[in-house]
Enzyme design. Sequence first.
Site, mmCIF file in Angstrom:
data_model
loop_
_atom_site.group_PDB
_atom_site.id
_atom_site.type_symbol
_atom_site.label_atom_id
_atom_site.label_comp_id
_atom_site.label_asym_id
_atom_site.label_seq_id
_atom_site.Cartn_x
_atom_site.Cartn_y
_atom_site.Cartn_z
ATOM 1 N N CYS A 26 0.834 -1.174 -0.134
ATOM 2 C CA CYS A 26 -0.006 -0.075 -0.075
ATOM 3 C C CYS A 26 1.116 1.299 -0.021
ATOM 4 C CB CYS A 26 -0.938 0.052 1.141
ATOM 5 S SG CYS A 26 -0.031 0.146 2.751
ATOM 6 N N HIS A 133 -2.344 0.855 6.800
ATOM 7 C CA HIS A 133 -2.683 0.929 5.305
ATOM 8 C C HIS A 133 -2.551 2.385 5.030
ATOM 9 C CE1 HIS A 133 -4.463 0.606 1.512
ATOM 10 N NE2 HIS A 133 -5.087 1.464 1.725
ATOM 11 N N ASN A 148 -7.554 5.528 -2.939
ATOM 12 C CA ASN A 148 -7.112 4.430 -2.142
ATOM 13 C C ASN A 148 -6.917 3.107 -2.938
ATOM 14 O OD1 ASN A 148 -7.244 2.298 -0.071
ATOM 15 N ND2 ASN A 148 -8.503 3.709 1.260
#
Length: 273
Positions: A26, A133, A148
């Site tokens: 991520c 994250h 995202n």
Amino acid sequence: MAQKGKSQLDKAKTKIFFEKQDGALCGQHCLNNALQSSLFSAVDLSEIARQLDEKERQTMAERGTDTKEYREFIANPSSNFDDSGYFSVQVLAEALGNMNLELVSFESDDSRSVKARNAPLEERLFVCHMEDHWFSMRKFGQQWVNLNSTLTGPELLTETYFKMLLSTLQTEGGRLFIVFGELPFSDADEAFTNLRRTDDGHYVDEGVGHRLGSDQLDEATAMERGLRLSMAKTPAESVRAQRAAFLSRFVAPASGNASSPTSENEADKNAKT
């Protein structure tokens, strides 16, 4: 008019660079989506992490290699990256620094952060961290976009929802950072020069000064659903609930239903790292 507005937005969205989630990378996706290019690989970020570890080791060694702190540092895994592909905030900050960009905490005493807290809509790029994250939100033209990597694609945000998302991240244990400096120009910047989504669900082309219609539910309905959904018990569930409320604006509810099950299920699936 609604279809015309939606077509314009759909066309503009194709100009946005977007990496989807791959494993636990991520941090890599967050940076590349923020900078709108595949600038960093996992190897690049791992090397930055290794260099940071070495600098820290040298600093500790100067105090003595026979100390308890030094032995514990050598014995423990790196705090800057792990085998899953997760990278620390120090790694992201160093990577952005190589692009002449500065990563600053939203809550810091830095005068720029103080200004951003008072007027977040005036900023250009936020980096967000929640439950291990990383993801970014960037403004193209006057349009804020959620980048995202767990989503199916770029998510256009109204100004109201953007501010609500910032608030939710803060109250539910997330960390926010602002990126200062000159961002690389992208095709999306040009595509959204005048085009943006308004809080009442309309599409606006500010270049010609008129609305292009709407195919969404009204803001009051979305906010009401958001309040009901925000009873979630964990930080991740809360963020998913807020996102589900936003997605519900695009799907008309069946009679008697408080929200769209499809939107909520998709939100649960996409919000997982």
